[in-house]
Enzyme design. Structure first.
Site, PDB file in Angstrom:
ATOM      1  N   ARG A 115       4.127  36.791  11.805  1.00 24.48           N
ATOM      2  CA  ARG A 115       5.322  37.661  11.809  1.00 24.48           C
ATOM      3  C   ARG A 115       5.204  38.571  13.021  1.00 24.48           C
ATOM      4  NH1 ARG A 115       8.378  40.940   7.102  1.00 24.48           N
ATOM      5  NH2 ARG A 115       8.915  38.760   6.719  1.00 24.48           N
ATOM      6  N   HIS A 142      14.166  33.411  10.917  1.00 29.50           N
ATOM      7  CA  HIS A 142      13.371  33.568   9.686  1.00 29.50           C
ATOM      8  C   HIS A 142      13.472  32.271   8.864  1.00 29.50           C
ATOM      9  CE1 HIS A 142      11.073  35.488   6.703  1.00 29.50           C
ATOM     10  NE2 HIS A 142      11.874  36.447   6.304  1.00 29.50           N
ATOM     11  N   GLN A 145      12.501  32.017   5.062  1.00 29.48           N
ATOM     12  CA  GLN A 145      13.508  32.627   4.204  1.00 29.48           C
ATOM     13  C   GLN A 145      14.647  31.632   3.946  1.00 29.48           C
ATOM     14  OE1 GLN A 145      13.622  35.949   2.802  1.00 29.48           O
ATOM     15  NE2 GLN A 145      15.187  34.856   1.651  1.00 29.48           N
ATOM     16  N   ASP A 237      22.236  41.069   4.295  1.00 34.94           N
ATOM     17  CA  ASP A 237      20.901  41.530   4.689  1.00 34.94           C
ATOM     18  C   ASP A 237      21.079  42.921   5.287  1.00 34.94           C
ATOM     19  OD1 ASP A 237      18.212  41.716   5.431  1.00 34.94           O
ATOM     20  OD2 ASP A 237      18.421  40.395   7.178  1.00 34.94           O
ATOM     21  N   CYS A 277      18.003  38.640   1.238  1.00 36.52           N
ATOM     22  CA  CYS A 277      16.605  38.261   1.504  1.00 36.52           C
ATOM     23  C   CYS A 277      15.636  39.342   1.040  1.00 36.52           C
ATOM     24  CB  CYS A 277      16.419  37.962   2.982  1.00 36.52           C
ATOM     25  SG  CYS A 277      16.664  39.406   4.013  1.00 36.52           S
ATOM     26  N   ARG A 305      10.647  31.951  -2.452  1.00 36.09           N
ATOM     27  CA  ARG A 305       9.818  32.022  -1.243  1.00 36.09           C
ATOM     28  C   ARG A 305       8.467  31.355  -1.492  1.00 36.09           C
ATOM     29  NH1 ARG A 305      10.742  35.864   2.634  1.00 36.09           N
ATOM     30  NH2 ARG A 305       9.179  34.630   3.736  1.00 36.09           N
TER      31      ARG A 305
HETATM   32  N1  NVA Z   1      16.665  40.981   9.066  1.00 34.68           N
HETATM   33  C1  NVA Z   1      15.543  41.647   8.459  1.00 34.68           C
HETATM   34  C2  NVA Z   1      14.852  40.743   7.508  1.00 34.68           C
HETATM   35  C3  NVA Z   1      13.703  41.358   6.773  1.00 34.68           C
HETATM   36  C4  NVA Z   1      13.019  40.398   5.857  1.00 34.68           C
HETATM   37  C5  NVA Z   1      14.592  42.125   9.540  1.00 34.68           C
HETATM   38  O1  NVA Z   1      14.367  41.375  10.495  1.00 34.68           O
HETATM   39  O2  NVA Z   1      14.088  43.237   9.448  1.00 34.68           O
HETATM   40  N1   CP Z   2      12.519  38.677   2.942  1.00 32.32           N
HETATM   41  C1   CP Z   2      11.341  38.973   3.511  1.00 32.32           C
HETATM   42  O1   CP Z   2      10.877  38.315   4.437  1.00 32.32           O
HETATM   43  O2   CP Z   2      10.711  40.038   2.957  1.00 32.32           O
HETATM   44  P1   CP Z   2       9.424  40.783   3.518  1.00 32.32           P
HETATM   45  O3   CP Z   2       9.823  41.517   4.770  1.00 32.32           O
HETATM   46  O4   CP Z   2       9.011  41.704   2.424  1.00 32.32           O
HETATM   47  O5   CP Z   2       8.368  39.748   3.828  1.00 32.32           O
END
Ligand code: NVA
Ligand code: CP
Length: 318
Positions: A115, A142, A145, A237, A277, A305
């Site tokens: 990540r 992502h 997801q 989201d 998500c 997930r």
């Molecule tokens: N769009 C959000 C998703 C978090 C799981 C982000 O990138 O912060």
């Molecule tokens: N949806 C998702 O990826 O959640 P986290 O940021 O908690 O991993």
């Protein structure tokens, strides 16, 4: 062990392969992952130790609840080991290169989940890793997801082909990945975004062309009512993704008309479900009534997930 649980594992087009986005994965690999994910879900906690002796490194340069726990729990249930590593605790956080990190980890682990912020970081890791690299979220994509999203919608409605999902709000990483998975499965994805916050037009064009071959397609509109008309699932989201914090106030103003609430869901197809998500910001992109109400599929989506990523790892490492 439930009979046939691991039938078809590993998938030849996934074995040893990275998941950066699904854009270059054959459509049948998504179906194979979703089918196995359903079998894992239906098996409850009776999973075989198919990852015994395998080790997966999980590097988090950004916070995570679901991605970390779902990977760690899934790997543990399959008898494997996971190493959750905060980027700042690695020498990576002090300037060791991604290349050297990739070379070292490849000598010790069977796969790396990353990540990070810029997608380019993930591509750099993948260029230098000798083991599969899995995208645990970048600013742009992502894909893990999106697998859980597709599994959730398919479980509710039986099929994805020709089914419309509306994505309301920011044309962000989750939106892009949903469009890509939609294109591979024939699910139509229509995003409603305020001007300046649309998904990458190149991804929309690709997803629309690929999706149309399978009864789906991708489109972007400005009006949430237009997007949700006929939609069986309505997804939203956060308006402020990780990396967007400096624009938070301006974004809250821009997205003010893009909340998923009961009134918007009433304009979707009868029986439509809400997706998110997570993490959610109640009163911003979604109301408490929808998130915790009878039309929410969000908690199944979060659970999936674990099933979807376990299925991905089995097809990749099995
Ligand atoms: N769009 C959000 C998703 C978090 C799981 C982000 O990138 O912060
Ligand atoms: N949806 C998702 O990826 O959640 P986290 O940021 O908690 O991993």
């Amino acid at each position: 062990m439930p009979e046939g649980l691991l039938a078809g594992v590993p998938h030849p087009a996934l074995r040893g392969r990275s998941l950066l986005t699904q854009q270059h994965h054959p459509p049948e690999t998504v179906v194979a992952i979703l089918d196995l994910a359903d079998r894992l879900r239906d098996a409850g906690s009776r999973w075989p130790p198919a990852l015994a002796g395998r080790v997966v490194a999980l590097i988090f340069e950004r916070p995570s609840t679901r991605t970390r726990v779902s990977f760690e729990a899934g790997i543990a249930r399959l008898g494997g080991a996971s190493l959750a590593l905060a980027g700042r605790d690695l020498q990576l956080g002090r300037g060791e290169t991604i290349e050297d990190t990739a070379r070292v980890l490849s000598r010790m682990v069977d796969a790396v989940v990353l990540r990070t912020g810029p997608h380019e970081n993930l591509l750099e890791l993948d260029r230098h890793a000798d083991v599969p690299v899995i995208n645990g979220l970048t600013y742009e994509h992502h894909p893990c997801q999106a697998l859980a999203d597709a599994q959730t919608v398919r479980a509710r409605f039986g099929e994805l082909r020709g089914l419309r999902t509306a994505f309301v709000g920011d044309g962000n990483n989750c939106c892009a990945s949903l469009m890509i998975v939609g294109a591979l499965t024939g699910m139509e994805v229509v995003a409603a975004c305020p001007p300046g916050h649309e998904p990458d037009p190149a991804i929309v064009a690709w997803a629309d062309a690929a999706g149309r071959e399978r009864g789906g397609g991708a489109a972007v509109v400005a009006d949430p009512h237009e997007a949700v008309a006929g939609a069986r699932a309505v997804y939203t989201d956060t308006w402020v993704s990780m990396g967007d914090e400096e624009e938070a106030e301006q974004r809250r103003r821009a997205f003010a008309g893009y909340q998923v609430n009961d009134a918007l869901l009433d304009r979707a197809a009868p029986g439509a479900v809400a997706l998110h998500c997570l993490p959610a910001h109640q009163g911003e992109e979604i109301t408490d009534e929808v998130l915790h109400g009878p039309r929410s599929a969000v908690w199944d989506q979060a659970e999936n997930r674990m099933h979807a990523q376990a299925a991905l790892l089995l097809h990749t490492l099995g």
